[in-house]
Design a protein around this motif. Sequence first.
Motif, PDB file in Angstrom:
ATOM      1  N   THR A 205       0.870  -1.033   0.006  1.00 27.60           N
ATOM      2  CA  THR A 205       0.098   0.037   0.029  1.00 27.60           C
ATOM      3  C   THR A 205       1.075   1.250  -0.052  1.00 27.60           C
ATOM      4  OG1 THR A 205      -0.131   0.184   2.445  1.00 27.60           O
ATOM      5  CG2 THR A 205      -1.622  -1.382   1.391  1.00 27.60           C
ATOM      6  N   ARG A 206       0.329   2.466  -0.249  1.00 27.37           N
ATOM      7  CA  ARG A 206       1.119   3.648  -0.195  1.00 27.37           C
ATOM      8  C   ARG A 206       1.613   3.915   1.171  1.00 27.37           C
ATOM      9  NH1 ARG A 206      -0.543   8.290  -3.519  1.00 27.37           N
ATOM     10  NH2 ARG A 206      -1.547   7.489  -5.691  1.00 27.37           N
ATOM     11  N   LEU A 209       4.586   1.741   1.525  1.00 30.74           N
ATOM     12  CA  LEU A 209       5.701   2.435   0.821  1.00 30.74           C
ATOM     13  C   LEU A 209       6.379   3.527   1.508  1.00 30.74           C
ATOM     14  CD1 LEU A 209       7.365   2.478  -1.978  1.00 30.74           C
ATOM     15  CD2 LEU A 209       5.689   3.977  -2.472  1.00 30.74           C
ATOM     16  N   LEU A 229       3.710  -4.640  -7.987  1.00 31.99           N
ATOM     17  CA  LEU A 229       3.299  -3.412  -7.183  1.00 31.99           C
ATOM     18  C   LEU A 229       2.016  -2.887  -7.572  1.00 31.99           C
ATOM     19  CD1 LEU A 229       4.467  -1.692  -4.836  1.00 31.99           C
ATOM     20  CD2 LEU A 229       5.163  -0.027  -6.753  1.00 31.99           C
ATOM     21  N   ASP A 232      -1.879   2.028  -7.897  1.00 39.36           N
ATOM     22  CA  ASP A 232      -2.140   3.191  -7.181  1.00 39.36           C
ATOM     23  C   ASP A 232      -0.587   3.368  -6.258  1.00 39.36           C
ATOM     24  OD1 ASP A 232      -2.536   1.177  -5.068  1.00 39.36           O
ATOM     25  OD2 ASP A 232      -3.850   2.286  -3.913  1.00 39.36           O
ATOM     26  N   THR A 233       0.071   2.492  -6.023  1.00 34.89           N
ATOM     27  CA  THR A 233       1.352   2.655  -5.209  1.00 34.89           C
ATOM     28  C   THR A 233       2.317   2.634  -6.275  1.00 34.89           C
ATOM     29  OG1 THR A 233       0.420   0.757  -3.853  1.00 34.89           O
ATOM     30  CG2 THR A 233       2.960   1.353  -3.605  1.00 34.89           C
ATOM     31  N   GLN A 234       2.345   2.372  -7.416  1.00 34.94           N
ATOM     32  CA  GLN A 234       3.238   2.569  -8.656  1.00 34.94           C
ATOM     33  C   GLN A 234       3.033   4.276  -8.792  1.00 34.94           C
ATOM     34  OE1 GLN A 234       2.784   0.277 -12.164  1.00 34.94           O
ATOM     35  NE2 GLN A 234       1.994  -1.287 -10.834  1.00 34.94           N
ATOM     36  N   ALA A 236       2.357   6.467  -6.574  1.00 33.21           N
ATOM     37  CA  ALA A 236       3.147   7.070  -5.438  1.00 33.21           C
ATOM     38  C   ALA A 236       4.564   6.835  -5.318  1.00 33.21           C
ATOM     39  CB  ALA A 236       2.529   6.071  -4.011  1.00 33.21           C
TER      40      ALA A 236
END
Length: 411
Positions: A205-206, A209, A229, A232-234, A236
């Motif tokens: 998750t963000r 990370l 990954l 959305d985390t990419q 971020a």
Amino acid sequence: MIRRVLVVDDDLAVREALAQTLELADLHPLPAGSFVEAKDHITADFAGVILSDMRMPGRDGFHLLDFARTADPELPVILLTGEGDIPMAVRAMSQGAFGFLEKPCAPSDLLAVIERALKTRAMVLENRRLKAQLETGDPAARLIFGSSEQAEGLRARVRIAGHARTEALVTGAPGSGVSKVAEVIHLMSPLAKGPFVKRTATGMTRDALDAAYDAAQGGSLFLDDIGTLPADTQFALLERLEREDPVRLIAGTTAELSQAVGAGRLNPDLFYRLDVMRVRIPSLAERPDDIPVMFRQYVAQASEQAGLTPPPITPEIIASLMARDWSGNARALMSAAMRFALGLGDAEADDQQVEELSLSEQMARVERSLLIAALRRVQGRATEAAQNLKLPRKTFYDKLARYGIKPENYR
């Protein structure tokens, strides 16, 4: 390795006869007429064995044995005497002599003892070399094993990646050591004194990370399986890469990321950013000559960790290792080495793995292992190996070429 035998005897005729016997067996004699002449050759790095007469003017064979044991307790010394008796033999062996033979000695008996001594000496020196390599200050040389061109190329690439300030991408087949190579890149970098934080990208998750970046401040963050990954985390991660974070990102993957980009699972901007400094780990199938080197390293490591003396690695064991395809790469080889070092099993392939191969593949493995074993037995002398296998020279060399076997790697 030149197979040296330091021949110490005050009788010139005996020295010459012994030297001739050794030369006919492809050994390299170093004649000496006394302890004084011999002692300069007796050092801890002498890559050979000592064959000495017991009775000599001045300092005798026992003096030479004591001197050799002081220089290197593991240096094999074989003593010869024309006046042998049981007490003398017991004394010689109790003081560390490798062998004790009575003259006249049949050449076959003498050569058999010398061959055993040379194999023992070669194993001792190889174990020392491996230990020294493990203790070197160069992380790439210490932690990435192998002597092939591919291994040298990998170490060179790792050194370049270590000193670069960009993100890095480590790729390799499953079991090839992606995480390990990533750590070596960190150790080669200016951030080596900082932390090396390892995380799996799958499901990250963000918030996870951000936490990983916080833990890696002043060091390196390794994200394994980067192709998994979440989307959305990419985004971020791309945002974090635009900042002036005192963290270096190293990504790892065993999959082909270009396919993930094409399928829309990996952001192309992230891929191209990571792909600036790519380090690809060759599989063991691409560098089979490294298998014996890596196996010895792993056995040495496992033995040292367990407080055990490394067991002898015979040519037959090496042949069995070379006959496997090692689809599990370094991880599988390391596992086999650990079992072998701990006495929990041999290095052979299991029956299930062999049964998955076709008959022709199994036969090819057997033939390859026999060729390698033949070369090992004669220290890489191809002509002699061909004769022992009763193969025409051209046929033998054709088979070597077919299996990618190089005789010089077995000397």
